[in-house]
Enzyme design. Structure first.
Site, PDB file in Angstrom:
ATOM      1  N   ASP A 217       0.886  -1.148   0.181  1.00  0.00           N
ATOM      2  CA  ASP A 217      -0.036  -0.078   0.291  1.00  0.00           C
ATOM      3  C   ASP A 217       1.035   1.475   0.455  1.00  0.00           C
ATOM      4  O   ASP A 217       0.492   2.082   0.667  1.00  0.00           O
ATOM      5  CB  ASP A 217      -0.847   0.313   1.489  1.00  0.00           C
ATOM      6  CG  ASP A 217      -1.786  -1.071   1.023  1.00  0.00           C
ATOM      7  OD1 ASP A 217      -1.765  -1.728   0.221  1.00  0.00           O
ATOM      8  OD2 ASP A 217      -1.484  -1.778   2.510  1.00  0.00           O
ATOM      9  N   GLU A 218       2.135   0.963  -0.409  1.00  0.00           N
ATOM     10  CA  GLU A 218       3.159   2.132  -0.404  1.00  0.00           C
ATOM     11  C   GLU A 218       2.107   3.211  -1.723  1.00  0.00           C
ATOM     12  O   GLU A 218       2.959   4.876  -1.766  1.00  0.00           O
ATOM     13  CB  GLU A 218       4.564   1.941  -1.018  1.00  0.00           C
ATOM     14  CG  GLU A 218       5.095   1.338  -0.327  1.00  0.00           C
ATOM     15  CD  GLU A 218       5.221  -0.154   0.027  1.00  0.00           C
ATOM     16  OE1 GLU A 218       3.782  -0.627  -0.815  1.00  0.00           O
ATOM     17  OE2 GLU A 218       6.002  -0.989   0.409  1.00  0.00           O
TER      18      GLU A 218
ATOM     19  N   GLY B  69       0.602   1.312  -7.289  1.00  0.00           N
ATOM     20  CA  GLY B  69      -0.720   1.737  -8.762  1.00  0.00           C
ATOM     21  C   GLY B  69      -0.478   2.696  -9.577  1.00  0.00           C
ATOM     22  O   GLY B  69      -0.372   3.140 -10.279  1.00  0.00           O
ATOM     23  N   LYS B  70      -0.204   4.033  -8.053  1.00  0.00           N
ATOM     24  CA  LYS B  70       0.253   5.158  -9.167  1.00  0.00           C
ATOM     25  C   LYS B  70       1.205   5.805  -9.575  1.00  0.00           C
ATOM     26  O   LYS B  70       1.105   6.190 -10.919  1.00  0.00           O
ATOM     27  CB  LYS B  70      -0.258   6.907  -8.160  1.00  0.00           C
ATOM     28  CG  LYS B  70       0.273   7.697  -9.010  1.00  0.00           C
ATOM     29  CD  LYS B  70       0.184   9.636  -7.768  1.00  0.00           C
ATOM     30  CE  LYS B  70       0.103   9.691  -8.090  1.00  0.00           C
ATOM     31  NZ  LYS B  70       0.543  11.473  -8.183  1.00  0.00           N
TER      32      LYS B  70
ATOM     33  N   ASN C 208      -5.015 -10.865  -4.018  1.00  0.00           N
ATOM     34  CA  ASN C 208      -4.429  -9.807  -2.567  1.00  0.00           C
ATOM     35  C   ASN C 208      -4.262  -8.486  -2.139  1.00  0.00           C
ATOM     36  O   ASN C 208      -4.075  -7.508  -1.517  1.00  0.00           O
ATOM     37  CB  ASN C 208      -3.679 -10.438  -1.305  1.00  0.00           C
ATOM     38  CG  ASN C 208      -2.530 -11.638  -2.177  1.00  0.00           C
ATOM     39  OD1 ASN C 208      -2.013 -10.814  -2.924  1.00  0.00           O
ATOM     40  ND2 ASN C 208      -1.389 -11.781  -1.636  1.00  0.00           N
TER      41      ASN C 208
ATOM     42  N   HIS D 235      -4.566  -1.768  -5.850  1.00  0.00           N
ATOM     43  CA  HIS D 235      -3.766  -0.857  -6.019  1.00  0.00           C
ATOM     44  C   HIS D 235      -4.526   0.206  -6.658  1.00  0.00           C
ATOM     45  O   HIS D 235      -5.413  -0.672  -7.684  1.00  0.00           O
ATOM     46  CB  HIS D 235      -2.783  -1.136  -7.806  1.00  0.00           C
ATOM     47  CG  HIS D 235      -1.509  -2.010  -7.351  1.00  0.00           C
ATOM     48  ND1 HIS D 235      -1.053  -2.749  -8.245  1.00  0.00           N
ATOM     49  CD2 HIS D 235      -1.392  -2.903  -6.532  1.00  0.00           C
ATOM     50  CE1 HIS D 235       0.443  -3.926  -7.953  1.00  0.00           C
ATOM     51  NE2 HIS D 235      -0.338  -3.722  -7.001  1.00  0.00           N
TER      52      HIS D 235
ATOM     53  N   THR E 138       3.458 -12.243   3.272  1.00  0.00           N
ATOM     54  CA  THR E 138       2.305 -12.970   2.073  1.00  0.00           C
ATOM     55  C   THR E 138       3.222 -14.572   1.871  1.00  0.00           C
ATOM     56  O   THR E 138       4.054 -14.974   2.130  1.00  0.00           O
ATOM     57  CB  THR E 138       1.814 -11.918   0.893  1.00  0.00           C
ATOM     58  OG1 THR E 138       0.681 -13.142   0.300  1.00  0.00           O
ATOM     59  CG2 THR E 138       3.388 -11.514   0.389  1.00  0.00           C
TER      60      THR E 138
ATOM     61  N   ARG F 111     -10.621  -3.041   5.674  1.00  0.00           N
ATOM     62  CA  ARG F 111     -10.232  -2.670   7.047  1.00  0.00           C
ATOM     63  C   ARG F 111      -9.134  -1.843   7.225  1.00  0.00           C
ATOM     64  O   ARG F 111      -8.489  -1.439   6.585  1.00  0.00           O
ATOM     65  CB  ARG F 111      -8.974  -4.332   7.586  1.00  0.00           C
ATOM     66  CG  ARG F 111      -9.496  -5.210   7.194  1.00  0.00           C
ATOM     67  CD  ARG F 111      -8.732  -6.360   7.612  1.00  0.00           C
ATOM     68  NE  ARG F 111      -7.606  -6.636   6.822  1.00  0.00           N
ATOM     69  CZ  ARG F 111      -6.844  -7.400   6.311  1.00  0.00           C
ATOM     70  NH1 ARG F 111      -6.319  -8.255   7.542  1.00  0.00           N
ATOM     71  NH2 ARG F 111      -6.193  -8.153   5.558  1.00  0.00           N
TER      72      ARG F 111
ATOM     73  N   ASP G 200       2.131  14.673   1.526  1.00  0.00           N
ATOM     74  CA  ASP G 200       1.078  15.716   1.420  1.00  0.00           C
ATOM     75  C   ASP G 200       0.300  15.208   2.245  1.00  0.00           C
ATOM     76  O   ASP G 200      -0.552  16.296   3.282  1.00  0.00           O
ATOM     77  CB  ASP G 200       0.217  15.073   0.275  1.00  0.00           C
ATOM     78  CG  ASP G 200      -0.354  14.272  -0.203  1.00  0.00           C
ATOM     79  OD1 ASP G 200       0.369  13.304  -0.550  1.00  0.00           O
ATOM     80  OD2 ASP G 200      -1.552  13.932  -0.090  1.00  0.00           O
TER      81      ASP G 200
ATOM     82  N   VAL H 234       2.419  13.824  -4.903  1.00  0.00           N
ATOM     83  CA  VAL H 234       1.814  15.161  -3.681  1.00  0.00           C
ATOM     84  C   VAL H 234       0.316  14.074  -3.664  1.00  0.00           C
ATOM     85  O   VAL H 234      -0.430  15.633  -3.255  1.00  0.00           O
ATOM     86  CB  VAL H 234       2.077  15.725  -3.964  1.00  0.00           C
ATOM     87  CG1 VAL H 234       3.344  16.717  -3.405  1.00  0.00           C
ATOM     88  CG2 VAL H 234       1.749  17.039  -5.356  1.00  0.00           C
TER      89      VAL H 234
END
Ligand code: IMP
Length: 442
Positions: free
Chosen positions: A12-13, A16-17, A37, A40, A237, A301, A331, A432
């Site tokens: 979750d860093e 994807g972006k 699992n 993104h 994982t 979650r 940001d 940002v």
């Protein structure tokens, strides 16, 4: 040119972006491990696209996106994601390629994941319950079923029956109702017919692309701290997350990768159990969670929140030869009066240096006389450590519209430079806000 993007924390860093941005010029965008699992999120023109299986690069015009050998596929999720893109008018037969070597997540994998978690009770691991551990376990124990078998229908049905008979016995020991394969056969049949034109030998596609010097972008899932070997096992994982997995999960030799991008979120988050040395509770954690919308893309979650743990990030970068950093969600820290960064750890409030090893402290004993490093610790040790923080001044200004480094508030610039100096790796992208264009290249 081959580029790899990996998460340097607990997932979750914001990979994807970053992948979406880089995919603009790529010829191929490739997922090579993990399954649904992963989650993104890419935001384009205000519309949110949450992905789980299909590579994030699909929203860019140029690239063909590839689900390569190491990825595990849940039929329902793949069908759902394909339907979204088809509705948008995409011709997936031209845009998406799937390897026949991908393993299928079968209904019993999901049931077993859930049953094991329930049985663990208060010691549950916090898996996403998507059957990931079970599908990879079947893969390495020769009990897996792949896309290859799915496209040979009678073979598929035979294998599905055989595995279900065995798995049902295990499920019943957990008190779970047995699975009836008839319920699922139509779903698999539909999937087989749908994806048949997209299943191709990815090895030759990659060999050709490499020889023609095409741009290949490899999209890592999760984060290095969740790596099955180097993460805090068992709070990990089932796939490997480090750079070496590229070779295993796609057949692309990792030696060919030129740019290895480590994505670093400006703070820490994780979903699931296990130690998180810099974990924060109370007002600051809530502020970051709400502002950063830190809720799981896959499970919804609330994520656990912590300050940036630089020794952990450094370990991740060393493991994967990261040579470029992308910092995301800086940001979210705007508005905090001070920001802490973890630089090292202490054991029982004391630095470990020079002390003789206490008995029964596990692998940590080997670190005595040296500094405690994240890499030396298992989860038993990490639980005992307390972080040593550097406190940096925060900034008030919102920065989501800033597109130049020198227009960022001075304290924000200092924070970013601090990270760069600690890791000794150049920060090349700063993001940002979730929007595609809200980033700066340095
Ligand atoms: P599993 O991968 O569902 O078996 O879950 C194992 C652990 O990895 C749990 O702590 C999950 O929350 C975590 N996990 C797996 N994938 C991701 C991800 O993409 N982002 C964050 N956490 C993940």
């Amino acid at each position: 040119m081959i580029k790899l993007v990996i998460g340097s924390q607990w997932g979750d860093e914001g990979k994807g972006k970053i992948v979406d941005m880089m995919a603009e010029k790529a010829d191929l965008v490739v997922r090579f491990h993990g399954g649904n699992n992963a989650g993104h999120t890419v935001v384009v023109n205000g519309r949110k696209f949450p992905f789980h299986l299909i590579p994030s690069g699909i929203l860019q015009k140029k690239p063909i996106v590839i689900i390569a050998d190491g990825v595990v596929i849940d039929p329902d999720v793949l069908m759902e994601e394909m339907a979204i893109f088809e509705k948008m008018g995409m011709n997936l037969k031209k845009k998406l390629v799937i390897s026949p070597r991908c393993h299928l997540i079968m209904p019993y994998h999901k049931e077993l994941d859930q049953a094991y978690e329930n049985a663990r009770g208060k010691n549950k691991l916090g898996t996403t319950k998507r059957g990931i551990g079970q599908v990879y376990a079947d893969k390495v124990s020769y009990n897996g079923i792949r896309i290859y078998e799915l496209l040979n229908w009678s073979l598929f049905v035979e294998k599905f029956k055989f595995q279900t008979e065995i798995k049902n016995k295990i499920l019943m020991t957990f008190g779970v109702s047995p699975i009836k394969i008839e319920t699922y056969l139509p779903i698999f049949k539909k999937l087989a017919e749908k994806i048949r034109p997209m299943v191709r030998n990815t090895f030759s596609i990659f060999q050709k692309a490499i020889s023609q010097k095409k741009q290949i972008l490899l999209e890592g899932a999760h984060g290095v701290m969740l790596d099955n070997s180097f993460g805090l096992y068992p709070y990990v994982t089932a796939s490997n997350v480090i750079e070496g997995e590229v070779n295993i999960g796609s057949g692309i030799p990792s030696k060919k990768i030129e740019e290895i991008w480590g994505v670093v979120k400006a703070y820490t988050s994780r979903v699931g159990g296990g130690p998180l040395p810099t974990e924060l509770f109370g007002k600051t954690a809530d502020y970051i969670r709400e502002k950063g919308y830190e809720y799981g893309t896959t499970t919804g979650r609330p994520r656990r929140i912590g300050w940036l743990d630089l020794p952990a990030v450094k370990f991740a970068c060393q493991l994967s030869s990261v040579n470029r950093i992308a910092i995301t969600k800086i940001d979210i820290l705007s508005g905090l009066s001070q920001i802490k960064v973890c630089l090292s750890y202490k054991l029982n409030g004391k630095s470990s240096k020079g002390r003789s090893p206490p008995k029964g402290d596990g692998p940590l004993v080997q670190t005595f006389g040296r500094k405690i490093e994240f890499s030396h610790c298992g989860y038993l040790e990490l639980e005992k450590l307390t972080p040593v923080y550097k406190i940096l001044p925060g900034w008030k200004e919102e920065i989501t519209k800033v597109r130049k480094f020198n227009q960022l508030p001075k304290n924000c610039q200092k924070y970013l430079k601090f990270i760069e100096n600690y890791l000794k790796i150049k920060v090349k992208i700063i993001s940002v806000s979730p929007e595609r264009e809200a980033s700066m290249y340095l």
